[in-house]
Write a protein that holds these residues in place. Structure first.
Motif, PDB file in Angstrom:
ATOM      1  N   GLU A  10      -9.058  -3.508   7.272  1.00  0.00           N
ATOM      2  CA  GLU A  10      -9.699  -2.520   6.407  1.00  0.00           C
ATOM      3  C   GLU A  10     -10.866  -1.849   7.122  1.00  0.00           C
ATOM      4  OE1 GLU A  10      -9.017  -1.202   3.365  1.00  0.00           O
ATOM      5  OE2 GLU A  10      -7.101  -2.195   3.772  1.00  0.00           O
ATOM      6  N   ASP A  11     -11.619  -2.621   7.899  1.00  0.00           N
ATOM      7  CA  ASP A  11     -12.745  -2.048   8.651  1.00  0.00           C
ATOM      8  C   ASP A  11     -12.262  -0.990   9.636  1.00  0.00           C
ATOM      9  OD1 ASP A  11     -14.538  -3.607   7.294  1.00  0.00           O
ATOM     10  OD2 ASP A  11     -14.828  -5.066   8.902  1.00  0.00           O
ATOM     11  N   ARG A  32      -9.881  -8.127   6.208  1.00  0.00           N
ATOM     12  CA  ARG A  32     -11.132  -7.371   6.279  1.00  0.00           C
ATOM     13  C   ARG A  32     -11.226  -6.577   7.581  1.00  0.00           C
ATOM     14  NH1 ARG A  32     -14.100 -11.172   4.880  1.00  0.00           N
ATOM     15  NH2 ARG A  32     -15.076 -11.840   6.822  1.00  0.00           N
ATOM     16  N   LYS A  63      -9.385   0.747   9.395  1.00  0.00           N
ATOM     17  CA  LYS A  63      -8.855   1.877   8.633  1.00  0.00           C
ATOM     18  C   LYS A  63      -9.976   2.764   8.100  1.00  0.00           C
ATOM     19  CE  LYS A  63      -4.652  -0.549   7.173  1.00  0.00           C
ATOM     20  NZ  LYS A  63      -3.914  -1.165   6.032  1.00  0.00           N
ATOM     21  N   GLN A  64     -11.086   2.141   7.689  1.00  0.00           N
ATOM     22  CA  GLN A  64     -12.189   2.883   7.086  1.00  0.00           C
ATOM     23  C   GLN A  64     -13.214   3.371   8.103  1.00  0.00           C
ATOM     24  OE1 GLN A  64     -13.852   0.394   4.010  1.00  0.00           O
ATOM     25  NE2 GLN A  64     -11.878   0.100   3.009  1.00  0.00           N
ATOM     26  N   GLY A  65     -12.997   3.079   9.391  1.00  0.00           N
ATOM     27  CA  GLY A  65     -13.899   3.557  10.424  1.00  0.00           C
ATOM     28  C   GLY A  65     -15.158   2.734  10.614  1.00  0.00           C
ATOM     29  N   LYS A  66     -15.224   1.551  10.006  1.00  0.00           N
ATOM     30  CA  LYS A  66     -16.397   0.693  10.197  1.00  0.00           C
ATOM     31  C   LYS A  66     -16.414   0.079  11.590  1.00  0.00           C
ATOM     32  CE  LYS A  66     -16.833  -0.471   5.296  1.00  0.00           C
ATOM     33  NZ  LYS A  66     -16.819  -1.561   4.279  1.00  0.00           N
ATOM     34  N   GLU A  82       0.830  -1.206   0.000  1.00  0.00           N
ATOM     35  CA  GLU A  82       0.000   0.000   0.000  1.00  0.00           C
ATOM     36  C   GLU A  82       0.863   1.255   0.000  1.00  0.00           C
ATOM     37  OE1 GLU A  82      -3.226   0.171  -0.385  1.00  0.00           O
ATOM     38  OE2 GLU A  82      -3.450  -2.017  -0.437  1.00  0.00           O
ATOM     39  N   GLU A 121     -14.456   0.769  15.597  1.00  0.00           N
ATOM     40  CA  GLU A 121     -13.736   1.796  16.344  1.00  0.00           C
ATOM     41  C   GLU A 121     -12.490   1.255  17.011  1.00  0.00           C
ATOM     42  OE1 GLU A 121     -16.554   3.347  19.148  1.00  0.00           O
ATOM     43  OE2 GLU A 121     -18.191   3.178  17.697  1.00  0.00           O
ATOM     44  N   GLU A 130     -11.254   7.481  17.596  1.00  0.00           N
ATOM     45  CA  GLU A 130     -11.631   7.125  16.227  1.00  0.00           C
ATOM     46  C   GLU A 130     -11.047   5.768  15.853  1.00  0.00           C
ATOM     47  OE1 GLU A 130     -10.651  10.134  13.446  1.00  0.00           O
ATOM     48  OE2 GLU A 130     -11.715  11.725  14.512  1.00  0.00           O
ATOM     49  N   LYS A 131      -9.811   5.541  16.267  1.00  0.00           N
ATOM     50  CA  LYS A 131      -9.152   4.255  16.036  1.00  0.00           C
ATOM     51  C   LYS A 131      -8.400   3.879  17.300  1.00  0.00           C
ATOM     52  CE  LYS A 131      -8.266   4.852  11.076  1.00  0.00           C
ATOM     53  NZ  LYS A 131      -7.206   4.953  10.039  1.00  0.00           N
TER      54      LYS A 131
END
Length: 436
Positions: free
Chosen positions: A299-300, A296, A302-305, A101, A307, A256-257
């Motif tokens: 990615e969840d 997955r 990283k994308q905020g899906k 990436e 917390e 947020e993360k």
């Protein structure tokens, strides 16, 4: 892990204009210390063996060196599209994906093609990607060897080689695979070689001397990981207070993360169920989670899906996630080095972050060793009643359905179920100085 940047500007290092354009678009103006030390050597075709932890910027250091080399050095005459010019080996799938990436971001204004290969993913899809054109091949040792033996690619046009986290290659038992690949490559004097490791132990140095061309050793101190930009805090909760305190802190900070570390899979599952039952979007990463599920989950996050990601040390090794603001040590680790590794998931690349640890009844005795290792005392805070959330009792008592068997079940956000053709010599486009 460094917590600051050097005064060396990328614009003054002689990098290719396409790379400077990518760095500007990413907001990178000044190099980290390891970049400032390594890049001038690498841009001058000097092999480097670097000692640096994750989070120091070493990935961008070797990627910039590789990409600059490929953009400025002529290709081998007669090179075919499935013959990579650069080769990067890393110990884990997650690290390989992260390097891939980062490479895409830095090469976005070039025509260079990146390929990534690792086990547990679509075999034919990865194979076809190489066959359709590959300038930089990034992968784990096993899948790289597999494709090499299947004659999917070869080392005829190889210009650059990177071995990342060499110490972990030894720890994970991959070193024979690494030696196999090195023996199939052009001579060390005919390529640019880079090796990075958390420790330059005797065995790592031996590997460097054996397969590199008189490498220059550089060292970035890791002790700053616990200073300046990582705000540490320690609580002493009783066992029955740990979950209410964790939920209370999550509600207070609303990160947020975030990442939560436990010492065992059982504890990780318990924490995941509790957060899930209290309306906190959480993912669970343990050693038995399948690769597709791991990707997955990352990615969840990283994308905020989700917390927060709850993980054990084994599962979290090699994870590189940007933007993690909070790390919670639900259990103090048994190994002091793991504490440094955990809190290093935040405050990466000059950012700030918080590391909050629980010295509970079962592992408070690990604290003295940790504080000796980081050479400082961790600031403490009281477990005040207002921090303890009213959690649903059933949330901490449930057990995942799959635990009654052998991990067969699935829960949402939880655990998942050289080819040499003979007509070309083994040469490269450079003659890189005297032999070792």
């Amino acid at each position: 892990m460094v917590t600051h940047l050097s005064t060396t500007a990328f614009r003054n290092m002689g990098l290719h204009p396409d790379l400077l354009k990518a760095l500007d678009s990413l907001g990178y103006q000044f190099a980290t210390p390891i970049q400032a030390q390594a890049l001038p050597l690498l841009l001058n075709s000097q092999d480097v063996a670097g000692q640096a932890q994750t989070g120091t910027g070493k990935t961008n250091a070797f990627l910039l060196a590789i990409l600059n080399e490929l953009l400025t050095l002529p290709e081998v005459e007669g090179r075919e599209i499935n013959e990579p010019r650069a080769f990067i080996i890393a110990p884990t799938r997650e690290l390989v994906i992260q390097i891939f990436e980062d490479a895409k971001k830095l090469s976005k204004y070039t025509d260079l093609k990146m390929c990534v290969v690792f086990g547990g993913a679509d075999y034919d899809k990865q194979r076809k990607a190489i066959e359709q054109g590959c300038d930089v091949l990034i992968g784990t040792a096993g899948r790289l060897i597999d494709y090499f033996k299947q004659r999917v690619y070869n080392f005829y046009a190889l210009d650059c080689v990177v071995l990342d986290e060499a110490d972990r290659m030894f720890d994970l038992g991959f070193i024979n695979d690494i030696r196999y690949l090195f023996r199939k490559m052009p001579k060390p004097t005919e390529r640019l070689n880079m090796l990075f490791s958390a420790t330059l132990s005797h065995r790592v140095k031996e590997l460097a001397y054996e397969h590199m061309n008189s490498p220059q050793h550089i060292h970035v101190e890791a002790e700053q990981v616990t200073a300046d930009r990582v705000r540490q805090l320690l609580y002493y909760p009783a066992n029955h207070e740990k979950l209410p305190l964790l939920v209370g802190l999550m509600q207070k900070y609303q990160p947020e993360k975030a990442m939560i570390f436990t010492n065992t899979r059982r504890q990780a599952e318990k924490v995941w169920l509790c957060l899930k039952g209290n309306d906190i979007k959480a993912g669970l990463l343990t050693g038995d989670v399948q690769q597709k599920r791991r990707i997955r989950l990352l990615e969840d996050l990283k994308q905020g899906k989700i917390e927060v990601l709850i993980a054990t040390d084994v599962a979290a090794r090699g994870l590189h996630i940007d933007g993690v603001t909070h790390v919670f040590n639900y259990d103090l680790p048994d190994d002091a080095e793991d504490y440094v590794h955990r809190i290093g998931r935040t405050a990466r690349a000059g950012a700030e972050g918080d590391a909050i640890s629980f010295a509970g009844e079962d592992n408070a005795f690990n604290l003295p060793a940790i504080e000796r290792y980081i050479e400082s005392a961790i600031p403490t805070a009281d477990v005040s009643p207002d921090l303890l959330a009213n959690i649903k009792p059933s949330a901490s008592m449930e057990r995942p359905a799959h635990r009654g068997g052998r991990g067969k079940g699935h829960h949402k956000n939880g655990p998942g179920k050289s080819n040499y053709r003979g007509k070309k010599p083994n040469q490269s486009s450079r003659s890189r100085g005297q032999s070792e």
